[in-house]
Scaffold this motif. Structure first.
Motif, PDB file in Angstrom:
ATOM      1  N   ASN A 128       0.842  -1.192   0.000  1.00  0.00           N
ATOM      2  CA  ASN A 128       0.000   0.000   0.000  1.00  0.00           C
ATOM      3  C   ASN A 128       0.872   1.234   0.000  1.00  0.00           C
ATOM      4  OD1 ASN A 128      -2.754  -0.864   0.070  1.00  0.00           O
ATOM      5  ND2 ASN A 128      -2.333  -1.728   2.080  1.00  0.00           N
ATOM      6  N   PRO A 129       0.493   2.324  -0.588  1.00  0.00           N
ATOM      7  CA  PRO A 129      -0.774   2.522  -1.277  1.00  0.00           C
ATOM      8  C   PRO A 129      -0.738   2.078  -2.750  1.00  0.00           C
ATOM      9  CG  PRO A 129       0.379   4.601  -1.216  1.00  0.00           C
ATOM     10  CD  PRO A 129       1.245   3.590  -0.489  1.00  0.00           C
ATOM     11  N   HIS A 130       0.452   1.805  -3.286  1.00  0.00           N
ATOM     12  CA  HIS A 130       0.566   1.410  -4.687  1.00  0.00           C
ATOM     13  C   HIS A 130       1.402   0.151  -4.801  1.00  0.00           C
ATOM     14  CE1 HIS A 130      -0.974   5.339  -5.822  1.00  0.00           C
ATOM     15  NE2 HIS A 130      -0.100   5.884  -4.992  1.00  0.00           N
ATOM     16  N   SER A 131       0.921  -0.790  -5.569  1.00  0.00           N
ATOM     17  CA  SER A 131       1.701  -1.993  -5.860  1.00  0.00           C
ATOM     18  C   SER A 131       2.642  -1.679  -7.020  1.00  0.00           C
ATOM     19  CB  SER A 131       0.773  -3.132  -6.251  1.00  0.00           C
ATOM     20  OG  SER A 131      -0.050  -3.484  -5.168  1.00  0.00           O
ATOM     21  N   TRP A 132       3.714  -2.473  -7.124  1.00  0.00           N
ATOM     22  CA  TRP A 132       4.676  -2.299  -8.210  1.00  0.00           C
ATOM     23  C   TRP A 132       4.973  -3.643  -8.843  1.00  0.00           C
ATOM     24  CZ3 TRP A 132       6.697   2.065 -10.369  1.00  0.00           C
ATOM     25  CH2 TRP A 132       6.386   3.273  -9.725  1.00  0.00           C
ATOM     26  N   LEU A 133       5.113  -3.610 -10.135  1.00  0.00           N
ATOM     27  CA  LEU A 133       5.462  -4.773 -10.932  1.00  0.00           C
ATOM     28  C   LEU A 133       6.753  -4.424 -11.663  1.00  0.00           C
ATOM     29  CD1 LEU A 133       4.588  -7.477 -12.252  1.00  0.00           C
ATOM     30  CD2 LEU A 133       3.242  -6.134 -13.856  1.00  0.00           C
TER      31      LEU A 133
ATOM     32  N   GLU B 239       3.686   0.985 -11.797  1.00  0.00           N
ATOM     33  CA  GLU B 239       2.821   1.219 -10.644  1.00  0.00           C
ATOM     34  C   GLU B 239       1.431   0.676 -10.927  1.00  0.00           C
ATOM     35  OE1 GLU B 239       0.641   5.072  -8.838  1.00  0.00           O
ATOM     36  OE2 GLU B 239       2.809   5.278  -9.080  1.00  0.00           O
ATOM     37  N   GLY B 240       0.836   0.095  -9.895  1.00  0.00           N
ATOM     38  CA  GLY B 240      -0.552  -0.354  -9.960  1.00  0.00           C
ATOM     39  C   GLY B 240      -1.295   0.169  -8.754  1.00  0.00           C
ATOM     40  N   GLY B 241      -2.525  -0.251  -8.624  1.00  0.00           N
ATOM     41  CA  GLY B 241      -3.336   0.161  -7.486  1.00  0.00           C
ATOM     42  C   GLY B 241      -2.948  -0.579  -6.224  1.00  0.00           C
ATOM     43  N   PRO B 242      -3.698  -0.370  -5.164  1.00  0.00           N
ATOM     44  CA  PRO B 242      -3.422  -1.059  -3.913  1.00  0.00           C
ATOM     45  C   PRO B 242      -3.689  -2.561  -4.056  1.00  0.00           C
ATOM     46  CG  PRO B 242      -5.453   0.207  -3.750  1.00  0.00           C
ATOM     47  CD  PRO B 242      -4.841   0.545  -5.067  1.00  0.00           C
TER      48      PRO B 242
ATOM     49  N   ILE C  94      -4.947  -9.021 -16.606  1.00  0.00           N
ATOM     50  CA  ILE C  94      -5.214  -8.599 -15.228  1.00  0.00           C
ATOM     51  C   ILE C  94      -5.096  -7.078 -15.209  1.00  0.00           C
ATOM     52  CG2 ILE C  94      -4.457  -8.667 -12.824  1.00  0.00           C
ATOM     53  CD1 ILE C  94      -5.418 -11.380 -13.627  1.00  0.00           C
ATOM     54  N   PHE C  95      -6.191  -6.400 -14.885  1.00  0.00           N
ATOM     55  CA  PHE C  95      -6.166  -4.945 -14.794  1.00  0.00           C
ATOM     56  C   PHE C  95      -5.524  -4.542 -13.479  1.00  0.00           C
ATOM     57  CE2 PHE C  95      -9.165  -5.704 -18.116  1.00  0.00           C
ATOM     58  CZ  PHE C  95      -8.926  -4.669 -18.998  1.00  0.00           C
ATOM     59  N   MET C  96      -4.727  -3.481 -13.542  1.00  0.00           N
ATOM     60  CA  MET C  96      -3.889  -3.090 -12.403  1.00  0.00           C
ATOM     61  C   MET C  96      -4.575  -2.197 -11.377  1.00  0.00           C
ATOM     62  SD  MET C  96      -1.050  -4.718 -12.592  1.00  0.00           S
ATOM     63  CE  MET C  96       0.166  -3.789 -11.649  1.00  0.00           C
ATOM     64  N   GLY C  97      -5.803  -1.742 -11.631  1.00  0.00           N
ATOM     65  CA  GLY C  97      -6.594  -1.065 -10.614  1.00  0.00           C
ATOM     66  C   GLY C  97      -5.996   0.192 -10.030  1.00  0.00           C
ATOM     67  N   GLY C  98      -5.164   0.902 -10.779  1.00  0.00           N
ATOM     68  CA  GLY C  98      -4.538   2.120 -10.270  1.00  0.00           C
ATOM     69  C   GLY C  98      -5.126   3.366 -10.891  1.00  0.00           C
ATOM     70  N   SER C  99      -4.299   4.397 -11.030  1.00  0.00           N
ATOM     71  CA  SER C  99      -4.767   5.702 -11.489  1.00  0.00           C
ATOM     72  C   SER C  99      -4.798   5.850 -13.008  1.00  0.00           C
ATOM     73  CB  SER C  99      -3.871   6.800 -10.902  1.00  0.00           C
ATOM     74  OG  SER C  99      -2.544   6.671 -11.406  1.00  0.00           O
ATOM     75  N   ALA C 100      -4.240   4.904 -13.752  1.00  0.00           N
ATOM     76  CA  ALA C 100      -4.199   5.018 -15.211  1.00  0.00           C
ATOM     77  C   ALA C 100      -5.600   4.903 -15.804  1.00  0.00           C
ATOM     78  CB  ALA C 100      -3.306   3.932 -15.808  1.00  0.00           C
ATOM     79  N   PRO C 101      -5.882   5.677 -16.841  1.00  0.00           N
ATOM     80  CA  PRO C 101      -7.189   5.548 -17.508  1.00  0.00           C
ATOM     81  C   PRO C 101      -7.396   4.110 -17.980  1.00  0.00           C
ATOM     82  CG  PRO C 101      -5.988   7.465 -18.327  1.00  0.00           C
ATOM     83  CD  PRO C 101      -5.033   6.684 -17.467  1.00  0.00           C
ATOM     84  N   GLY C 102      -8.516   3.502 -17.577  1.00  0.00           N
ATOM     85  CA  GLY C 102      -8.837   2.145 -17.980  1.00  0.00           C
ATOM     86  C   GLY C 102      -8.307   1.065 -17.059  1.00  0.00           C
TER      87      GLY C 102
END
Length: 143
Positions: free
Chosen positions: A52-57, A74-77, A124-132
């Motif tokens: 948290n707050p952002h995952s990383w790949l 960067e991805g979402g939490p 797998i959608f990353m659920g972060g701040s990126a559009p889409g």
């Protein structure tokens, strides 16, 4: 005494309001990433950080000259990624994937991921701040 208490409360409230703007600002897509610089990258997973707050790949990408560069996305939490099907076991180090993302404005080898795709086509959608990144289609702004 009432004037002093009122001044203290007003100052404290103003400081809290200003601080809350700073905290939410660090989540802005447009501040850190360039929507006009999309990335389609294929590589090998080197690290997955479900934090948290952002995952990383982290992905090693080898160019046509054989040079390997490690990219961070960067991805979402973690809770967003879990809901989208990503668990600690679902993406082991060494997995070959494709990543659709947007480049960091800083020019670093970093981006914010919309989704990653296994070579068999599963996304797998990353659920972060990126559009889409939430997996929902973007609204058509041409209407």
């Amino acid at each position: 005494m009432k004037k002093v208490l009122g001044l203290v409360l007003t100052t404290t409230g103003l400081a809290a309001w200003l601080a809350s703007g700073t905290v939410t600002a660090h989540h802005s897509f447009a501040a850190a990433y360039d929507e006009d610089a999309p990335l389609n990258i294929e590589g090998v997973v080197t690290k997955v950080e479900l934090t948290n707050p952002h995952s990383w790949l982290w992905v090693d990408v080898t160019d046509e000259n054989g040079t390997t560069t490690n990219w961070g996305f960067e991805g979402g939490p973690p809770v967003n990624l879990f809901r989208n099907g990503l668990t600690r076991d679902a993406l082991p180090v060494g997995s070959e994937i494709k990543v659709f993302a947007y480049q960091a404005k800083s020019g670093e080898n970093k981006g914010v991921a919309v989704f990653f795709e296994y070579l068999d086509g599963r996304k797998i959608f990353m659920g972060g701040s990126a559009p889409g990144a939430d997996g929902r289609p973007r609204p058509d702004n041409n209407n």
